[in-house]
Scaffold this motif. Sequence first.
Motif, PDB file in Angstrom:
ATOM      1  N   SER A 185       0.835  -1.196   0.000  1.00  0.00           N
ATOM      2  CA  SER A 185       0.000   0.000   0.000  1.00  0.00           C
ATOM      3  C   SER A 185       0.882   1.264   0.000  1.00  0.00           C
ATOM      4  O   SER A 185       0.608   2.223  -0.720  1.00  0.00           O
ATOM      5  CB  SER A 185      -0.977  -0.083   1.161  1.00  0.00           C
ATOM      6  N   GLU A 186       1.985   1.235   0.742  1.00  0.00           N
ATOM      7  CA  GLU A 186       2.897   2.395   0.758  1.00  0.00           C
ATOM      8  C   GLU A 186       3.567   2.606  -0.605  1.00  0.00           C
ATOM      9  O   GLU A 186       3.939   3.722  -0.959  1.00  0.00           O
ATOM     10  CB  GLU A 186       3.983   2.191   1.816  1.00  0.00           C
ATOM     11  N   ALA A 187       3.735   1.508  -1.353  1.00  0.00           N
ATOM     12  CA  ALA A 187       4.472   1.583  -2.630  1.00  0.00           C
ATOM     13  C   ALA A 187       3.759   2.431  -3.677  1.00  0.00           C
ATOM     14  O   ALA A 187       4.346   2.760  -4.708  1.00  0.00           O
ATOM     15  CB  ALA A 187       4.731   0.172  -3.164  1.00  0.00           C
ATOM     16  N   LYS A 188       2.511   2.827  -3.376  1.00  0.00           N
ATOM     17  CA  LYS A 188       1.832   3.724  -4.320  1.00  0.00           C
ATOM     18  C   LYS A 188       2.559   5.062  -4.426  1.00  0.00           C
ATOM     19  O   LYS A 188       2.419   5.801  -5.392  1.00  0.00           O
ATOM     20  CB  LYS A 188       0.354   3.911  -3.959  1.00  0.00           C
ATOM     21  N   LEU A 189       3.369   5.356  -3.408  1.00  0.00           N
ATOM     22  CA  LEU A 189       4.145   6.599  -3.398  1.00  0.00           C
ATOM     23  C   LEU A 189       5.073   6.688  -4.617  1.00  0.00           C
ATOM     24  O   LEU A 189       5.402   7.782  -5.084  1.00  0.00           O
ATOM     25  CB  LEU A 189       4.979   6.664  -2.100  1.00  0.00           C
TER      26      LEU A 189
END
Length: 282
Positions: free
Chosen positions: A199-203
């Motif tokens: 989910s954080e990798a959307k950054l």
Amino acid sequence: MRVFTTVEDLKNHIKNKSEITSEIGFVPTMGALHEGHMSLVYKCLVENSLVVVSIFVNPTQFDNLDDLDKYPRALDSDIELLKKKSKNIIVFAPSAKNLYKGDPKSIHYDFGGLENEMEGKFRVGHFNGVGTVLKLLFEAVNPNRVYLGEKDFQQLQIVKKMVEIEKFPIEVVGCEIYREAHGLAYSSRNERLTKLQRSEAKLIFETLSRVKNEFGTKSVVELNEMVSQVFESHELLKLEYFEIANVENLKTAKHIDISKKYRAFIAVFADKVRLIDNIALN
Ligand code: AMP
């Protein structure tokens, strides 16, 4: 659906088939298939009468043995997924020994400097491995067209160069990056991310999109600085490199010449999982 595990069997089959069809499309993959791969397969099915998908985790393109070891392998479910799409797809899943005719070794290529930029700096020998395996696969499949993702844009440019060097009569078709709903580019490595990392990798895509929006209003130095700051204090994502590069030669841009085309390229680690992405800027 036909699945071949040796070059000899595949060649025999294609030889018989090509007497009735001349349009062979090829999608080379390392398996653990996802929607990104499937977008290439759909395009290939539309544009060719015979479609070959290879599934082969190529040892010579890994500079890190742990990465090779942990690379996801899912041949049975890959075959099921392809079968659902079309029973006419030919799957080619050779062993390393059969494809390389012995111990896997890379040819040393001169890709005119493309191999020394970005991924080439961080993954020593990677592109010689990519060039070599695709040469062997092209000789086995003998395709008219090969479908490759812009997700690995540097690889796409290198394969175009290899086709030129080896004088293969093959059209190299670049396909757009296919993304998950929140923007993360599909990758077999995403399977290795925890829920939180994923989910954080959307950054990664958010940052590339920001660069695209600000391209032309900020200098290359300012954009580099902005990206460094985004990842500087991030708990889960570590920036390996960010570069704005000229699309033709992949050289790092210091200043922007509006008559040229540029893309932004990024590599990020989520713990030991390495994720790459890129975006067209103009
Ligand atoms: P791989 O199995 O990672 O070697 O990828 C096989 C092919 O699929 C390469 O040409 C990749 O560039 C392409 N590919 C992988 N992920 C994506 C994606 N998210 N969108 C489009 N193409 C992709």
